[in-house]
Scaffold this motif. Structure first.
Motif, PDB file in Angstrom:
ATOM      1  N   GLU A 257      18.408   0.987  -1.981  1.00 30.56           N
ATOM      2  CA  GLU A 257      18.102  -0.127  -1.095  1.00 30.56           C
ATOM      3  C   GLU A 257      19.347  -0.971  -0.827  1.00 30.56           C
ATOM      4  O   GLU A 257      19.347  -1.814   0.065  1.00 30.56           O
ATOM      5  CB  GLU A 257      16.990  -0.980  -1.712  1.00 30.56           C
ATOM      6  CG  GLU A 257      15.684  -0.204  -1.866  1.00 30.56           C
ATOM      7  CD  GLU A 257      14.649  -0.920  -2.712  1.00 30.56           C
ATOM      8  OE1 GLU A 257      14.831  -2.126  -2.975  1.00 30.56           O
ATOM      9  OE2 GLU A 257      13.666  -0.284  -3.117  1.00 30.56           O
ATOM     10  N   GLU A 258      20.384  -0.740  -1.621  1.00 29.66           N
ATOM     11  CA  GLU A 258      21.699  -1.345  -1.410  1.00 29.66           C
ATOM     12  C   GLU A 258      22.735  -0.320  -1.849  1.00 29.66           C
ATOM     13  O   GLU A 258      22.668   0.179  -2.977  1.00 29.66           O
ATOM     14  CB  GLU A 258      21.846  -2.628  -2.231  1.00 29.66           C
ATOM     15  CG  GLU A 258      23.209  -3.296  -2.077  1.00 29.66           C
ATOM     16  CD  GLU A 258      23.393  -4.479  -3.020  1.00 29.66           C
ATOM     17  OE1 GLU A 258      24.086  -5.431  -2.617  1.00 29.66           O
ATOM     18  OE2 GLU A 258      22.860  -4.453  -4.144  1.00 29.66           O
ATOM     19  N   THR A 501      16.838 -11.534   9.597  1.00 29.22           N
ATOM     20  CA  THR A 501      18.219 -11.095   9.397  1.00 29.22           C
ATOM     21  C   THR A 501      19.156 -11.652  10.464  1.00 29.22           C
ATOM     22  O   THR A 501      20.354 -11.390  10.428  1.00 29.22           O
ATOM     23  CB  THR A 501      18.298  -9.561   9.428  1.00 29.22           C
ATOM     24  OG1 THR A 501      17.770  -9.092  10.678  1.00 29.22           O
ATOM     25  CG2 THR A 501      17.514  -8.964   8.280  1.00 29.22           C
ATOM     26  N   ASP A 525      21.206  -7.095  -3.612  1.00 29.61           N
ATOM     27  CA  ASP A 525      20.486  -7.408  -2.383  1.00 29.61           C
ATOM     28  C   ASP A 525      19.870  -6.136  -1.816  1.00 29.61           C
ATOM     29  O   ASP A 525      19.945  -5.063  -2.421  1.00 29.61           O
ATOM     30  CB  ASP A 525      21.435  -8.050  -1.369  1.00 29.61           C
ATOM     31  CG  ASP A 525      21.905  -9.427  -1.821  1.00 29.61           C
ATOM     32  OD1 ASP A 525      21.064 -10.216  -2.272  1.00 29.61           O
ATOM     33  OD2 ASP A 525      23.123  -9.697  -1.734  1.00 29.61           O
ATOM     34  N   GLU A 526      19.279  -6.245  -0.644  1.00 30.69           N
ATOM     35  CA  GLU A 526      18.677  -5.088   0.007  1.00 30.69           C
ATOM     36  C   GLU A 526      18.650  -5.326   1.504  1.00 30.69           C
ATOM     37  O   GLU A 526      18.952  -6.420   1.987  1.00 30.69           O
ATOM     38  CB  GLU A 526      17.267  -4.843  -0.525  1.00 30.69           C
ATOM     39  CG  GLU A 526      16.300  -5.997  -0.300  1.00 30.69           C
ATOM     40  CD  GLU A 526      14.908  -5.718  -0.844  1.00 30.69           C
ATOM     41  OE1 GLU A 526      14.800  -4.978  -1.830  1.00 30.69           O
ATOM     42  OE2 GLU A 526      13.935  -6.237  -0.273  1.00 30.69           O
ATOM     43  N   GLY A 527      18.277  -4.289   2.243  1.00 30.61           N
ATOM     44  CA  GLY A 527      18.222  -4.396   3.689  1.00 30.61           C
ATOM     45  C   GLY A 527      16.917  -4.997   4.176  1.00 30.61           C
ATOM     46  O   GLY A 527      16.036  -5.372   3.396  1.00 30.61           O
ATOM     47  N   GLU A 569      14.277   0.851   4.593  1.00 33.57           N
ATOM     48  CA  GLU A 569      14.958  -0.381   4.970  1.00 33.57           C
ATOM     49  C   GLU A 569      16.074  -0.093   5.973  1.00 33.57           C
ATOM     50  O   GLU A 569      16.419   1.067   6.231  1.00 33.57           O
ATOM     51  CB  GLU A 569      15.542  -1.064   3.724  1.00 33.57           C
ATOM     52  CG  GLU A 569      14.482  -1.462   2.708  1.00 33.57           C
ATOM     53  CD  GLU A 569      15.058  -2.195   1.509  1.00 33.57           C
ATOM     54  OE1 GLU A 569      16.296  -2.414   1.475  1.00 33.57           O
ATOM     55  OE2 GLU A 569      14.285  -2.551   0.603  1.00 33.57           O
ATOM     56  N   TYR A 570      16.639  -1.186   6.498  1.00 36.59           N
ATOM     57  CA  TYR A 570      17.746  -1.070   7.447  1.00 36.59           C
ATOM     58  C   TYR A 570      18.786  -2.127   7.121  1.00 36.59           C
ATOM     59  O   TYR A 570      18.459  -3.311   6.942  1.00 36.59           O
ATOM     60  CB  TYR A 570      17.253  -1.251   8.884  1.00 36.59           C
ATOM     61  CG  TYR A 570      18.314  -0.975   9.923  1.00 36.59           C
ATOM     62  CD1 TYR A 570      18.670   0.330  10.239  1.00 36.59           C
ATOM     63  CD2 TYR A 570      18.971  -2.017  10.572  1.00 36.59           C
ATOM     64  CE1 TYR A 570      19.651   0.598  11.183  1.00 36.59           C
ATOM     65  CE2 TYR A 570      19.952  -1.760  11.522  1.00 36.59           C
ATOM     66  CZ  TYR A 570      20.286  -0.451  11.817  1.00 36.59           C
ATOM     67  OH  TYR A 570      21.263  -0.185  12.747  1.00 36.59           O
ATOM     68  N   ASP A 571      20.043  -1.698   7.025  1.00 30.49           N
ATOM     69  CA  ASP A 571      21.167  -2.595   6.781  1.00 30.49           C
ATOM     70  C   ASP A 571      21.693  -3.073   8.130  1.00 30.49           C
ATOM     71  O   ASP A 571      22.330  -2.307   8.864  1.00 30.49           O
ATOM     72  CB  ASP A 571      22.258  -1.854   6.001  1.00 30.49           C
ATOM     73  CG  ASP A 571      23.427  -2.752   5.609  1.00 30.49           C
ATOM     74  OD1 ASP A 571      23.689  -3.745   6.311  1.00 30.49           O
ATOM     75  OD2 ASP A 571      24.089  -2.440   4.600  1.00 30.49           O
ATOM     76  N   CYS A 572      21.429  -4.338   8.455  1.00 29.21           N
ATOM     77  CA  CYS A 572      21.781  -4.849   9.780  1.00 29.21           C
ATOM     78  C   CYS A 572      23.281  -5.058   9.951  1.00 29.21           C
ATOM     79  O   CYS A 572      23.768  -5.148  11.086  1.00 29.21           O
ATOM     80  CB  CYS A 572      21.042  -6.160  10.042  1.00 29.21           C
ATOM     81  SG  CYS A 572      19.247  -5.962  10.138  1.00 29.21           S
ATOM     82  N   LEU A 578      18.460   2.577   4.904  1.00 29.35           N
ATOM     83  CA  LEU A 578      18.565   2.523   3.451  1.00 29.35           C
ATOM     84  C   LEU A 578      17.229   2.897   2.827  1.00 29.35           C
ATOM     85  O   LEU A 578      16.170   2.723   3.431  1.00 29.35           O
ATOM     86  CB  LEU A 578      18.945   1.109   2.987  1.00 29.35           C
ATOM     87  CG  LEU A 578      20.315   0.557   3.376  1.00 29.35           C
ATOM     88  CD1 LEU A 578      20.415  -0.914   2.975  1.00 29.35           C
ATOM     89  CD2 LEU A 578      21.432   1.363   2.726  1.00 29.35           C
TER      90      LEU A 578
END
Length: 616
Positions: A257-258, A501, A525-527, A569-572, A578
């Motif tokens: 997730e990170e 975000t 952290d995480e997305g 998830e998505y890392d902006c 993710l």
């Protein structure tokens, strides 16, 4: 460069699945079931932990891919200076529990003369065990190699000559011309059994195409965004374990997730919450058979004592899922540990009762025939809500921190009571309806008194907390409060302000605290959580902000990869997906949001036809 998570596609046979990278490498596959040890584990390690590369020898070959319409058969088209070739990757479907898993790769010449190569490195037990290779000639007129180690064996049949090497790899170099084809077929079976029969790739492809096309044709969804919805429904079906009806949350473990972080979990199990919501979505889309199969799975998993119900089980219904780490694997892009098993299995999570009873309610509303045994099980589950709702729990997100009085958990306890009351009021069953009404009212009053911040006009993550949580978006969606209630609108707007975000408009589950240990008991952290962002689409729709909801929905669809798949998830910032992949939670949330938008579209069209003022 390590492969991006979203550069993968999924193929599967309703027993297990494989991830295939855009450049033709199988980077993850467990045999014989989703939760078995992987024989190809390079996705969370290196190529030497097991992989299968199949591609043109030209390093600058251009590639595009798609799923054949309505199926899980992956078509990859390679174009080089020498010509063009097409690869069809698929796992033949089979009757539940019958036969053994196979991964078949068919290479077809389109035009020209394309040099190709295949390199397979099998490493059983998550990349730890090197098998013994034994050659068996003359299958397909080509070669067969067997890889044997402990209880496992894999047989590679090829229509072209194969060669084994000192590092344990099996390689082939060949050319494919227009209207020619080559075939590779990998079959698993227990090592103590005789060699399996030679596969029939043409028949397997025909039956697999027929299975998926017939299944897709059963969908009743006719609203907007049909391509994305139908692909998501196929993903949900592909994540279902046919012998039992259980559904895995994802076919992978420990995709982070990170990047570089510790939030890496094994998702190859059946969460009651995830499976219940997914099966509710499938039922609303016309797939009642899957809903019935999951109802049967749940009855077997819970067995005779609902007091011991867990939040997750194995796909077969096993209760013990001990969590351990694999120190020999470095993790995806160094994200360690790599975990197998899941220590959250025994967490107390009140919300699962609400999701399960809501799923039964939705399925019966969609046409699933009621069942006396199922009602007895539901009544027993509600008894557990009555006994537990006033206690703290671990919450929907399965943090490793202390238990708390999570608002979402209490709301879903209310849902459990509400759905049983509505069932009796509809005449579909009999039971202590007045007692259950009182339970419903007590939970509702408690949440409104202790879970709401009147100063900020928002519900909070837990009693006594000021933190927000995206799961609060479900309050109007499950009917806890009406959409026009000021507390609902205030909560939605607070989440947009505090958990967004930024310009993307995507939503975090909750705020994390970087390198410090957060309230969830974890550092890092995480997305943005994609399911939460789809919940926001639904919430905006239900309060009348449909245009805003549609814009966000289309942004989310644009995050899917080239074949329509989404991770957790998505890392902006890094603009990448993710978490475990593909993720059932993301895909059933996509379908639910589309259903909500479609319903609103129909309502608006009806009102316009009747001359009603929809803006009033």
């Amino acid at each position: 460069m390590p492969p991006l998570i979203e550069d993968h596609a999924l193929v599967g046979d309703l027993h297990t699945a494989a991830l295939i990278h855009l450049r033709g490498s199988v980077t993850w596959q467990a045999f014989p079931a989703f939760d078995s040890p992987a024989a190809f584990a390079s996705l969370v390690g290196t190529p030497e932990h097991g992989s299968w590369d199949l591609c043109p020898t030209a390093p600058d070959a251009r590639v595009r891919r798609r799923y054949l319409p309505g199926t899980l058969v992956l078509e990859t088209t390679w174009t080089t200076h020498d010509g063009q070739a097409r690869v069809l990757d698929f796992m033949p479907t089979r009757a539940p529990g019958s036969g053994n898993p196979q991964l078949i790769r068919v290479i077809q010449g389109v035009h020209g003369d394309v040099p190709m190569s295949s390199r397979m490195l099998i490493r059983f037990s998550y990349g730890k065990i090197t098998p013994r290779l034994v050659r068996h000639p003359h299958q397909f007129g080509g070669d067969r190699y067997a890889a044997l180690a402990g209880p496992d064996s894999l047989y590679l049949d090829a229509s072209t000559p194969l060669s084994a090497h000192a590092d344990g790899s099996i390689e082939a170099a060949f050319r494919v011309r227009a209207e020619e084809q080559q075939v590779f077929a990998l079959s698993w079976q227990p090592s103590h059994l005789p060699a399996p029969p030679r596969p029939d790739p043409a028949a397997a492809l025909a039956s697999t195409l027929s299975f998926w096309s017939d299944w897709s044709a059963r969908s009743t969804y006719t609203g907007p965004y049909q391509e994305a919805v139908h692909r998501s429904l196929i993903v949900l079906k592909a994540l279902t374990y046919a012998p039992t009806g259980g559904m895995v949350a994802a076919p992978t473990t420990s995709l982070p997730e990170e990047i570089g972080g510790v939030r890496n979990w094994d998702y190859r199990y059946t969460w009651l919450r995830d499976a219940a919501i997914a099966l509710g979505v499938l039922a609303l889309s016309g797939y009642l058979e899957e809903a019935a199969a999951w109802r049967d799975w749940l009855a077997r998993a819970v067995a005779g004592d609902p007091a011991t119900v867990q939040i997750m089980y194995s796909i077969k219904g096993d209760r013990d899922l001990p969590e351990s780490t694999l120190p020999h694997l470095p993790g995806y892009e160094g994200s360690w540990p790599v975990r197998v098993g899941n220590g959250a299995a025994h967490q107390p999570q009140l919300d699962v009762f609400g999701e399960v009873l809501d799923a039964f309610h939705l399925a019966e509303e969609a046409g699933l025939a009621p069942c006396d045994d199922a009602f007895a099980l539901q009544s027993a589950l509600l008894t557990q809500v009555e006994a537990r709702w006033h206690l703290p729990d671990a919450g929907i997100w399965e943090g490793r921190g202390p238990v708390r009085h999570f608002v979402h958990s209490k709301v879903m306890g209310w849902v459990a009571a509400d759905r049983m009351v509505r069932r009796i009021e509809s005449g579909r069953a009999t039971g202590p309806v007045e007692e259950w009404r009182q339970l419903r009212d007590a939970i509702h009053a408690d949440v409104c008194a202790q879970g709401y911040d009147p100063v900020r006009n928002t519900f909070t993550q837990s009693y006594g907390s000021t933190a927000l949580d995206a799961s609060l978006l479900l309050i109007p969606l499950v009917g806890f409060l009406p959409p026009d209630d000021k507390r609902v609108i205030g909560t939605i707007e607070a989440i947009q302000r505090e958990l967004s975000t930024g310009d993307d408009g995507l939503i975090l589950r909750y705020r994390t605290t970087g390198d410090e240990i957060g309230a969830d008991g974890l550092a890092g952290d995480e997305g943005a959580f994609l399911a939460c962002s789809f919940w926001l689409v639904e919430a905006l729709t239900i309060i009348g902000r449909t245009a805003e909801a549609s814009v966000l929905f289309e942004k989310l669809l644009a995050l899917a990869n080239d074949v329509g798949l989404l991770a957790e998830e998505y890392d902006c910032l890094a603009r990448r997906q993710l978490g475990n992949f593909p993720q059932a939670f993301s895909h059933f949330a996509l379908v639910a949001a589309a259903l909500r938008l479609a319903s609103e579209e129909k309502t608006a069209a009806r009102d316009e036809a009747l001359g009603l003022d929809t803006a009033a």
